[in-house]
Each structure stands twice: as structure tokens, then as C-alpha cells.
Motif scaffolding. Structure first.
Motif, PDB file in Angstrom:
ATOM      1  N   VAL A 393       0.876  -1.176   0.000  1.00 23.65           N
ATOM      2  CA  VAL A 393       0.000   0.000   0.000  1.00 23.65           C
ATOM      3  C   VAL A 393       0.910   1.222   0.000  1.00 23.65           C
ATOM      4  O   VAL A 393       1.523   1.545   1.026  1.00 23.65           O
ATOM      5  N   GLY A 394       1.048   1.897  -1.123  1.00 19.57           N
ATOM      6  CA  GLY A 394       1.995   2.999  -1.221  1.00 19.57           C
ATOM      7  C   GLY A 394       3.402   2.476  -0.991  1.00 19.57           C
ATOM      8  O   GLY A 394       3.871   1.568  -1.678  1.00 19.57           O
ATOM      9  N   GLY A 395       4.076   3.029   0.008  1.00 24.79           N
ATOM     10  CA  GLY A 395       5.426   2.572   0.326  1.00 24.79           C
ATOM     11  C   GLY A 395       5.469   1.507   1.399  1.00 24.79           C
ATOM     12  O   GLY A 395       6.559   1.131   1.848  1.00 24.79           O
ATOM     13  N   LEU A 396       4.302   1.004   1.796  1.00 28.92           N
ATOM     14  CA  LEU A 396       4.219   0.088   2.932  1.00 28.92           C
ATOM     15  C   LEU A 396       3.912  -1.339   2.484  1.00 28.92           C
ATOM     16  O   LEU A 396       2.932  -1.579   1.775  1.00 28.92           O
ATOM     17  N   SER A 397       4.747  -2.277   2.909  1.00 30.28           N
ATOM     18  CA  SER A 397       4.473  -3.705   2.732  1.00 30.28           C
ATOM     19  C   SER A 397       3.813  -4.222   4.001  1.00 30.28           C
ATOM     20  O   SER A 397       4.409  -4.157   5.085  1.00 30.28           O
ATOM     21  N   VAL A 398       2.587  -4.728   3.865  1.00 37.68           N
ATOM     22  CA  VAL A 398       1.848  -5.284   4.997  1.00 37.68           C
ATOM     23  C   VAL A 398       1.898  -6.803   4.893  1.00 37.68           C
ATOM     24  O   VAL A 398       1.393  -7.377   3.923  1.00 37.68           O
ATOM     25  N   PHE A 399       2.517  -7.448   5.863  1.00 38.99           N
ATOM     26  CA  PHE A 399       2.620  -8.900   5.868  1.00 38.99           C
ATOM     27  C   PHE A 399       1.383  -9.494   6.548  1.00 38.99           C
ATOM     28  O   PHE A 399       1.035  -9.097   7.677  1.00 38.99           O
ATOM     29  N   LEU A 400       0.741 -10.452   5.886  1.00 40.81           N
ATOM     30  CA  LEU A 400      -0.388 -11.188   6.434  1.00 40.81           C
ATOM     31  C   LEU A 400      -0.018 -12.659   6.489  1.00 40.81           C
ATOM     32  O   LEU A 400       0.544 -13.199   5.528  1.00 40.81           O
ATOM     33  N   THR A 401      -0.317 -13.317   7.601  1.00 36.89           N
ATOM     34  CA  THR A 401       0.075 -14.705   7.788  1.00 36.89           C
ATOM     35  C   THR A 401      -1.143 -15.585   8.046  1.00 36.89           C
ATOM     36  O   THR A 401      -2.190 -15.121   8.496  1.00 36.89           O
ATOM     37  N   SER A 402      -0.960 -16.877   7.792  1.00 36.86           N
ATOM     38  CA  SER A 402      -2.032 -17.837   8.059  1.00 36.86           C
ATOM     39  C   SER A 402      -1.993 -18.363   9.486  1.00 36.86           C
ATOM     40  O   SER A 402      -3.009 -18.824  10.000  1.00 36.86           O
ATOM     41  N   ARG A 403      -0.832 -18.315  10.103  1.00 38.14           N
ATOM     42  CA  ARG A 403      -0.688 -18.710  11.504  1.00 38.14           C
ATOM     43  C   ARG A 403       0.011 -17.586  12.260  1.00 38.14           C
ATOM     44  O   ARG A 403       0.792 -16.837  11.686  1.00 38.14           O
TER      45      ARG A 403
END
Length: 485
Positions: A393-403
Motif C-alpha cells: 500500500v503505497g510505500g508500505l508492505s503489509v505482511f499477512l500470515t495464516s498462523r
């Protein structure tokens, strides 16, 4: 020829916050039995362990979280008891656990477990417990064990050394044929781990006393438990246990360490400068490039201490910054656990535009779930987090995990295409920085964010801890009583 010593090994290892809405289920645990359990320990063939028959029971271990569902705990406790009963005569047991497990409906989970173990073992075999220094030593646990020891470093770089020490102390005590003397001093202190790193004083100096104590005649082991601050239970407080071959020596050492711990209470400070999330962002965004990557700990939702790992407060504050939204600043947010969000986008081509709602499904405190409009940047499988995605999102990497996982290793960032030394700001759900992040950081701040492991203990709704208790109470002088066993 006499038979070899027969020692069982098992335990349930987790620390769990009663202030977190997360429920730790059986699916959160890695469970080992048989040869796989014994393979965890590389000291079974060392000279001091020769002549010992090691009997694997069951060991269950999970990332810190919320309270453990009763059915899962009861199943493992019953299995430990049943396997003890089926093992034939035992001389001892190595109890490998954390010490701050909370179980739904129980006030002293480890006390309950040692009581069940003793019912199966009987009074004769020796029990040696290897614990985390953020565990708790209740009177029941102390009474049920013959030897207790814990880590001496935070961050914990001596985990396996501690387990080996607990086993070696047990074997040596059995060879001596003398049940150890032990002494306990409870110290009425609650401290978040981020105030007790052994990299810093006073914890560094306090734990540095242990080798000298152990070198004394009549002393076998000395241990200091900081305790676990994020459970509202009567057993939660600091503790010192000294074991030895001489009761007086053990008592004197326990009293000395307990008094030193109490005397240092006002010296414990956070391991990094602190501030609100916005204050930390102000500093990080204005920092000279030489101070980057600039790490900010989203400490209140740290899954490594029991946080739910999906509070969106810090992420919202990041997304509110224009320089991050427009890409002028390169940032990373690690991470939110949200298997639903991951499943929604992971099958799309990398580079696709995505719109996904993430976070706030477990711990829904404000601002709750957030909508991310961005680009699918990367998809990877992580041994801790399962299938993971990065949404840009713009300059931001948002990490999403399954656990639920803690982004403590640089390899986990690299799997999602991020080399942290090329990033301006890294916001990570952690407390004190684990060694790889500590070494990588150009600078670091600890954000006092909301969550199930809030570092500001005064904001937590304690009802059941024993009072008076420092720092909730300050105008008191405790009797640091030595309890012998």
C-alpha cells in the motif's frame, strides 16, 4: 549389576496472557513423542548422561498466546500420567515447560500438572523442572519438584543450555542418592520482559551473580524468575529458588538473591526509548538515513509474549502518514495473522491489484479490521506463519500470515521479498528485538501500543494478583520469607 537410571521427559510449553482474547487450541501446538521427542535433546549421549534410559512421554509446545483450551491441556496431562504409569519404575522426570501457561478454568496450570505427575510418579522419584525466566513458581509447583532452574538470558539464548543443566542436575542428584535441599523466596514484583533484558542493568548484574552463588559449598543451582506479568493470577510474581546439598547454604543464597532483586526494583527500565505509536513514527520518519532501518516494536500485541497478533492499531497509524501512503518512505508492517485474508488473495497473480479486509478478527479493539487497497507484492510459505502474503500500500508492505508468528528472523522477511537494510521503517509485533533484528537495526524505539501484553501494566485490569505488588503499589516493604523444601 544395578539397572540404569530411568528418567522420563515431557511437558506442555506455552506462556499465555489472560488479557488476550486469543484461545490457544491443540492446533497451535507442535507435539512430539517417542524418538522425535528424544531427538530434541543433543546431550543424551554425553558422558554425564551415560547409563541413563530416557523415557519419552509427550511434549507439546506453542508460540505464546491466550489461555489454553481446557480439553487440549487435559488430554496432554492425561497422556503424560498414563505414559508414566505404563513406563515401569522411574527414578526421575525432566519436566520441560515454560511456567506461565494459563488454562481456561484453572488458576495454576503448572501446579495442576505437577500434582497430576506426582500422583502417577509417587513421592520417591526426583523431578527436575527446566523453565523460562518469565515463568511463575507457585508454592504447589515448588513443593512438587525437587530441582527447578530457568533461563539466565533475555533474549533467551540459553534455552537448550538450561534444559541440559536441569537434566544434568537431576542425574547427579540421583547418583548422590540425596534428595536436594531447596529454598524459595517470592518477590512481589511484576515486570514486563521488556524491562528485564539481561543485556542491560540491573538484570545483567542480577543474573551475573548466579555463577558465584553456584560456586559456593552446598549449592547446586540458583535461579531467578522475573515472572509473567500478563496473567491475572495469584502465582504471578518474581521468585528465587536455590537448590543444594546443604539447607543453610541454599536458604542463605535464596535470601541474598531475593533481597538484591527487590532492592533493584526501581532500576528496571525499558530496554529502548519508548513512546506512543505516533511519537515513535515522528522520530523514525525524521531520522537521518544512517539510523535506518529504524525499527519500532508494536509491543502491546507481541505474539512472542501472548498477544493475539492481529491488533490493527499500529497499522492504522502507519497508513495515516502521507509520506508512507505516497511511497516517499519505504516501510514494512510485520504482521497480522489473518488466514481468511491470505486465502482471499494468495491465489491471485503477484502484481495484481487487491482489496482485502485484514486484522481485528481475534482482538477487535480499536480500530478493528482494516481495508487494504494495494498490490499483491509476494506470496510465500513460511515454516512458522504458513502461507503468507505481502500487500503493498503505497510505500508500505503489509505482511499477512495464516498462523500467528513473530517476525524475528531476517529470513522470514526475505521470503516475502524484503531485505530490511533497504527499508526505512520496520514496525514489528515484538518487544525487545531478538538478536538478528537487534543487529540489523540502525535505531529502535519501543511503542507502548494497546493489546493483550500491554507494556504499561497500570492499564491492565488486574483483579486477582496478590497485593501489594510493585509497581502497582509502591509504598510497602515486603517480608522476603525463605520457604524451605
Amino acid at each position: 549389576m544395578s539397572r540404569p537410571l530411568r528418567i522420563a521427559i515431557g511437558g506442555v510449553h506455552i506462556e499465555s496472557s489472560t488479557f488476550s482474547p486469543h484461545l490457544s487450541t491443540a492446533a497451535d501446538f507442535e507435539v512430539t513423542r517417542g524418538d522425535a521427542l528424544l531427538a530434541r535433546y543433543d546431550w543424551l549421549t554425553l558422558p554425564w548422561a551415560e547409563g541413563v534410559e530416557w523415557i519419552p512421554l509427550v511434549h507439546a509446545r506453542a508460540l505464546p498466546g491466550g489461555a489454553v483450551e481446557a480439553a487440549a491441556y487435559e488430554a496432554w496431562a492425561a497422556e503424560i500420567v498414563d505414559r508414566i504409569a505404563a513406563s515401569g519404575p522411574l527414578d526421575g522426570m525432566l519436566l520441560d515447560f515454560h511456567g506461565a501457561m494459563s488454562v481456561v478454568g484453572r488458576d495454576d496450570a503448572e501446579g495442576d500438572l505437577i500434582t497430576a505427575i506426582r500422583s502417577a510418579l509417587g513421592p520417591r522419584p526426583y523431578v527436575s523442572a527446566a523453565m523460562d525466566l518469565h515463568g511463575n513458581v507457585s508454592q504447589v509447583l515448588f513443593d512438587g519438584c525437587d530441582l527447578l532452574t530457568c533461563y539466565r538470558t533475555a533474549p533467551h539464548v540459553d534455552v537448550w543450555e538450561t534444559r541440559e543443566r536441569a537434566a544434568r542436575n537431576l542425574v547427579e542428584a540421583l547418583h548422590r542418592g540425596q534428595r536436594p535441599h531447596k529454598a524459595l523466596v517470592h518477590v512481589p514484583i511484576l515486570l514486563p520482559g521488556e524491562k528485564t533484558s539481561t543485556r542491560e542493568e540491573p538484570a545483567r548484574g542480577l543474573y551475573a551473580r548466579i555463577p558465584e552463588i553456584e560456586a559456593r559449598d552446598g549449592v547446586v543451582d540458583a535461579a531467578i524468575w522475573i515472572g509473567y506479568a500478563w496473567a491475572d493470577q495469584a502465582r504471578c510474581q518474581g521468585a528465587v529458588v536455590v537448590t543444594g546439598t546443604d539447607a543453610t547454604a541454599a536458604a542463605d543464597a535464596a535470601r541474598e538473591l531475593g533481597e538484591r532483586f527487590w532492592a533493584a526494583r526501581d532500576e528496571f527500565a525499558f530496554v529502548a526509548p519508548t513512546g506512543t505509536m505516533d511519537e515513535c513514527l515522528d522520530t523514525a520518519l525524521a531520522a537521518d538515513p544512517a539510523r535506518r532501518p529504524f525499527f519500532i516494536s508494536d509491543s502491546g500485541d507481541n505474539p512472542g509474549a501472548g498477544g493475539a497478533d492481529d491488533v490493527t492499531f499500529a497499522l492504522e497509524r502507519l497508513l495515516a502518514r502521507p509520506e508512507i501512503r505516497d511511497g516517499a518512505c519505504r516501510a514494512v508492517f510485520a504482521s497480522l495473522v489473518d488466514p481468511q485474508a491470505v486465502a482471499q488473495v494468495a491465489g491471485q497473480p503477484v502484481g495484481s491489484a487487491v482489496r482485502v479486509t485484514a486484522g481485528g478478527r481475534i482482538d477487535a479493539r480499536e480500530p478493528g479490521p482494516l481495508v487494504l487497497d494495494g498490490v499483491l507484492e509476494a506470496v510465500a510459505d513460511d515454516p512458522d506463519g504458513g502461507r503468507c502474503v505481502s500487500v503493498r500500500v503505497g510505500g508500505l508492505s503489509v505482511f499477512l500470515t495464516s498462523r500467528r508468528m513473530q517476525y524475528r528472523l531476517l529470513a522470514s522477511y526475505a521470503r516475502l521479498g524484503v531485505e530490511v537494510d533497504a527499508v526505512d521503517v520496520v514496525v514489528v509485533k515484538i518487544g525487545y528485538l531478538e538478536p538478528e533484528l537487534f543487529d540489523a537495526a540502525g535505531d529502535w524505539l519501543l511503542a507502548l501500543t494497546p493489546g493483550g501484553v500491554d507494556q504499561d501494566l497500570a492499564r491492565l485490569p488486574y483483579r486477582r494478583v496478590v497485593r501489594p505488588m510493585f509497581p502497582l503499589d509502591r509504598d510497602f516493604t515486603p517480608e522476603l520469607t525463605v520457604v524451605l523444601g
